[in-house]
Design a protein around this motif. Sequence first.
Motif, PDB file in Angstrom:
ATOM      1  N   VAL A   1       0.707  -1.209  -0.064  1.00  0.00           N
ATOM      2  CA  VAL A   1       0.020   0.045  -0.157  1.00  0.00           C
ATOM      3  C   VAL A   1       0.885   1.263  -0.054  1.00  0.00           C
ATOM      4  O   VAL A   1       0.718   2.146  -0.697  1.00  0.00           O
ATOM      5  N   LEU A   2       1.957   1.318   0.833  1.00  0.00           N
ATOM      6  CA  LEU A   2       2.720   2.254   0.997  1.00  0.00           C
ATOM      7  C   LEU A   2       3.540   2.719  -0.446  1.00  0.00           C
ATOM      8  O   LEU A   2       3.709   3.816  -0.719  1.00  0.00           O
ATOM      9  N   ASN A   3       3.515   1.725  -1.373  1.00  0.00           N
ATOM     10  CA  ASN A   3       4.175   1.905  -2.697  1.00  0.00           C
ATOM     11  C   ASN A   3       3.321   2.603  -3.802  1.00  0.00           C
ATOM     12  O   ASN A   3       3.737   2.784  -4.832  1.00  0.00           O
ATOM     13  N   ILE A   4       1.969   2.223  -3.372  1.00  0.00           N
ATOM     14  CA  ILE A   4       0.970   2.784  -4.482  1.00  0.00           C
ATOM     15  C   ILE A   4       1.159   4.177  -4.973  1.00  0.00           C
ATOM     16  O   ILE A   4       1.267   4.392  -6.114  1.00  0.00           O
ATOM     17  N   PRO A   5       1.013   5.199  -4.108  1.00  0.00           N
ATOM     18  CA  PRO A   5       1.058   6.719  -4.746  1.00  0.00           C
ATOM     19  C   PRO A   5       2.262   7.135  -4.891  1.00  0.00           C
ATOM     20  O   PRO A   5       3.237   7.045  -4.446  1.00  0.00           O
ATOM     21  N   LYS A   6       2.451   8.042  -6.095  1.00  0.00           N
ATOM     22  CA  LYS A   6       3.706   8.558  -6.447  1.00  0.00           C
ATOM     23  C   LYS A   6       4.092   9.768  -5.531  1.00  0.00           C
ATOM     24  O   LYS A   6       5.392   9.814  -5.128  1.00  0.00           O
ATOM     25  N   TYR A   7       3.272  10.444  -4.673  1.00  0.00           N
ATOM     26  CA  TYR A   7       3.656  11.420  -3.717  1.00  0.00           C
ATOM     27  C   TYR A   7       3.882  10.756  -2.455  1.00  0.00           C
ATOM     28  O   TYR A   7       4.184  11.220  -1.463  1.00  0.00           O
ATOM     29  N   GLY A   8       3.614   9.278  -2.207  1.00  0.00           N
ATOM     30  CA  GLY A   8       3.792   8.632  -1.080  1.00  0.00           C
ATOM     31  C   GLY A   8       2.562   8.489  -0.148  1.00  0.00           C
ATOM     32  O   GLY A   8       1.511   9.168  -0.529  1.00  0.00           O
ATOM     33  N   CYS A   9       2.502   8.027   0.997  1.00  0.00           N
ATOM     34  CA  CYS A   9       1.595   8.086   2.022  1.00  0.00           C
ATOM     35  C   CYS A   9       2.069   9.086   3.246  1.00  0.00           C
ATOM     36  O   CYS A   9       3.157   8.888   3.714  1.00  0.00           O
ATOM     37  N   ILE A  10       1.192   9.965   3.753  1.00  0.00           N
ATOM     38  CA  ILE A  10       1.586  11.034   4.658  1.00  0.00           C
ATOM     39  C   ILE A  10       0.647  10.706   5.803  1.00  0.00           C
ATOM     40  O   ILE A  10      -0.687  10.169   5.632  1.00  0.00           O
ATOM     41  N   ASN A  11       1.029  10.897   7.075  1.00  0.00           N
ATOM     42  CA  ASN A  11      -0.003  10.444   8.168  1.00  0.00           C
ATOM     43  C   ASN A  11       0.077  11.731   9.084  1.00  0.00           C
ATOM     44  O   ASN A  11       1.044  12.742   9.407  1.00  0.00           O
ATOM     45  N   ILE A  12      -1.173  12.037   9.564  1.00  0.00           N
ATOM     46  CA  ILE A  12      -1.462  13.371  10.540  1.00  0.00           C
ATOM     47  C   ILE A  12      -1.275  12.819  11.820  1.00  0.00           C
ATOM     48  O   ILE A  12      -2.395  11.903  12.616  1.00  0.00           O
ATOM     49  N   HIS A  13      -0.255  12.910  12.831  1.00  0.00           N
ATOM     50  CA  HIS A  13       0.291  12.312  13.918  1.00  0.00           C
ATOM     51  C   HIS A  13      -0.193  13.344  15.222  1.00  0.00           C
ATOM     52  O   HIS A  13       0.603  14.493  14.836  1.00  0.00           O
ATOM     53  N   ALA A  14      -0.699  13.027  16.028  1.00  0.00           N
ATOM     54  CA  ALA A  14      -1.269  13.963  17.273  1.00  0.00           C
ATOM     55  C   ALA A  14       0.148  13.959  18.071  1.00  0.00           C
ATOM     56  O   ALA A  14      -0.460  13.720  19.241  1.00  0.00           O
ATOM     57  N   SER A  15       1.103  14.089  17.822  1.00  0.00           N
ATOM     58  CA  SER A  15       2.140  14.390  18.716  1.00  0.00           C
ATOM     59  C   SER A  15       3.446  15.237  18.071  1.00  0.00           C
ATOM     60  O   SER A  15       3.256  15.206  16.835  1.00  0.00           O
ATOM     61  N   LEU A  16       4.405  15.532  18.810  1.00  0.00           N
ATOM     62  CA  LEU A  16       5.523  16.220  18.287  1.00  0.00           C
ATOM     63  C   LEU A  16       6.617  15.133  18.004  1.00  0.00           C
ATOM     64  O   LEU A  16       7.542  14.882  18.922  1.00  0.00           O
ATOM     65  N   LEU A  17       6.397  14.298  17.030  1.00  0.00           N
ATOM     66  CA  LEU A  17       7.526  13.245  16.861  1.00  0.00           C
ATOM     67  C   LEU A  17       8.935  13.641  16.927  1.00  0.00           C
ATOM     68  O   LEU A  17       9.127  14.882  16.676  1.00  0.00           O
ATOM     69  N   PRO A  18       9.802  12.933  17.526  1.00  0.00           N
ATOM     70  CA  PRO A  18       9.877  11.539  17.631  1.00  0.00           C
ATOM     71  C   PRO A  18       8.995  11.153  19.114  1.00  0.00           C
ATOM     72  O   PRO A  18       8.978   9.904  19.501  1.00  0.00           O
TER      73      PRO A  18
ATOM     74  N   ASP B   1       5.158   4.779  13.145  1.00  0.00           N
ATOM     75  CA  ASP B   1       5.372   6.308  13.222  1.00  0.00           C
ATOM     76  C   ASP B   1       6.926   6.781  13.317  1.00  0.00           C
ATOM     77  O   ASP B   1       7.240   7.833  13.934  1.00  0.00           O
ATOM     78  N   THR B   2       7.572   6.115  12.305  1.00  0.00           N
ATOM     79  CA  THR B   2       9.184   6.185  12.289  1.00  0.00           C
ATOM     80  C   THR B   2       9.384   6.978  11.240  1.00  0.00           C
ATOM     81  O   THR B   2      10.671   7.269  10.847  1.00  0.00           O
ATOM     82  N   GLY B   3       8.554   7.447  10.420  1.00  0.00           N
ATOM     83  CA  GLY B   3       8.842   7.715   8.848  1.00  0.00           C
ATOM     84  C   GLY B   3       9.426   9.498   8.931  1.00  0.00           C
ATOM     85  O   GLY B   3       9.292  10.157  10.172  1.00  0.00           O
ATOM     86  N   ASP B   4       9.987  10.041   7.854  1.00  0.00           N
ATOM     87  CA  ASP B   4      10.449  11.177   7.930  1.00  0.00           C
ATOM     88  C   ASP B   4       9.571  12.352   8.224  1.00  0.00           C
ATOM     89  O   ASP B   4       8.265  12.341   7.841  1.00  0.00           O
TER      90      ASP B   4
ATOM     91  N   ARG C   1      12.020  17.533   4.540  1.00  0.00           N
ATOM     92  CA  ARG C   1      12.111  15.984   4.918  1.00  0.00           C
ATOM     93  C   ARG C   1      13.136  15.982   5.965  1.00  0.00           C
ATOM     94  O   ARG C   1      14.238  15.958   5.836  1.00  0.00           O
ATOM     95  N   THR C   2      12.647  15.818   7.091  1.00  0.00           N
ATOM     96  CA  THR C   2      13.605  15.551   8.428  1.00  0.00           C
ATOM     97  C   THR C   2      13.587  14.129   8.971  1.00  0.00           C
ATOM     98  O   THR C   2      12.278  13.644   9.476  1.00  0.00           O
ATOM     99  N   VAL C   3      14.572  13.381   8.953  1.00  0.00           N
ATOM    100  CA  VAL C   3      14.690  12.198   9.497  1.00  0.00           C
ATOM    101  C   VAL C   3      14.498  12.184  11.155  1.00  0.00           C
ATOM    102  O   VAL C   3      15.128  13.156  11.685  1.00  0.00           O
ATOM    103  N   GLN C   4      13.885  11.265  11.559  1.00  0.00           N
ATOM    104  CA  GLN C   4      13.619  11.296  13.196  1.00  0.00           C
ATOM    105  C   GLN C   4      14.874  10.957  14.028  1.00  0.00           C
ATOM    106  O   GLN C   4      15.394   9.864  13.516  1.00  0.00           O
ATOM    107  N   ASN C   5      15.022  11.354  15.050  1.00  0.00           N
ATOM    108  CA  ASN C   5      16.103  10.861  16.035  1.00  0.00           C
ATOM    109  C   ASN C   5      15.453   9.879  16.876  1.00  0.00           C
ATOM    110  O   ASN C   5      14.760  10.145  17.849  1.00  0.00           O
ATOM    111  N   ASP C   6      15.857   8.523  16.344  1.00  0.00           N
ATOM    112  CA  ASP C   6      15.278   7.248  17.369  1.00  0.00           C
ATOM    113  C   ASP C   6      15.755   7.515  18.549  1.00  0.00           C
ATOM    114  O   ASP C   6      14.873   6.799  19.391  1.00  0.00           O
ATOM    115  N   GLU C   7      16.798   8.014  19.317  1.00  0.00           N
ATOM    116  CA  GLU C   7      17.357   8.205  20.487  1.00  0.00           C
ATOM    117  C   GLU C   7      16.243   9.023  21.049  1.00  0.00           C
ATOM    118  O   GLU C   7      16.407   8.700  22.315  1.00  0.00           O
TER     119      GLU C   7
END
Length: 307
Positions: free
Chosen positions: A95-112, A143-146, A189-195
């Motif tokens: 599913v993630l690979n279907i759309p050309k712009y990708g899949c985006i999520n509206i997440h209710a926190s300040l990730l990570p 919830d690990t995406g950029d 596009r900002t990579v999350q700091n897993d730490e």
Amino acid sequence: MRVVYMGTPDFAVLPLKKICEAGHEVVGVYTQPDRQKGRGKKFLPSDVKVAAEELGLNVFQPEKLREESVVEELRGLNPEIIVVAAYGQILSEDVLNIPKYGCINIHASLLPKYRGASPIETSIINGDEKTGITIMYMAKGLDTGDIIDQADIEIGLHNTETLTAELSKIGADLVVKVMADMEAGTAKRTVQNDEESCYCGKLDKAMGTVDWNKSAAEIERLVRGLYPWPCVSMTLDGKNLKVIDSEVVEVLDDSVPVGSVCEVTKKYFVIKCADKGLKIKKLQPEGKKPMDTVAYLNGYTVTVGMK
């Protein structure tokens, strides 16, 4: 853009409406199947289904999004982007690979911070000063995406119900902005700091059991964080009660044991905690509707010393 939207609760309704208002073509809305709710156990549609049907959009309710036939049906919609907001199912790599712009999520926190199922409740219970919305690219992990963009809000005295409503508004505006940036090729596009990451699990009823040996501030945050579900619950004079609204106050009678009523007026009563008192302002007796404590005290006797 040709959009497939995926969401289920009320939090996800306003972003859907804003995406439509912005002129995007929503070719399909995916939401959880109708579920049994309430005492009558009637099958009721999700908030997103109701909104989508009012907007005249095509609604899909697969039990399992990962099934091959469902993925093929989704692929046939030819979405340029998939927007997800509290959908309730994990998106497979297919599913993630279907759309050309990708899949985006509206997440209710300040990730990570607060990856997982209960970010709004957890931010209140933990006493955070701020929370917010993160729009992120979806990846295989939880919830690990950029990160694409974020917006924050002061938590103040919000409970989960009111904070969810405010975050829905912020998420609706932010996702429309992000989609415009993506079309223009200016989205960051900002990579999350897993730490720096931490997780929050699903809520359960056991979380609402009160330990009166904790501070009044901790219990007051629990009351706000667990409203409207599962709510903080207690028994008073053998009767089950849910605490809807409360306030931290000083204790007038320090001789009363922790976990007991230490003050009663015509408008409220106070329960002694480890340090201060918890004024009960609104509650819900078992089998009845929520009421102000003044109304409760008109029908029930509460006295100092009650455990």
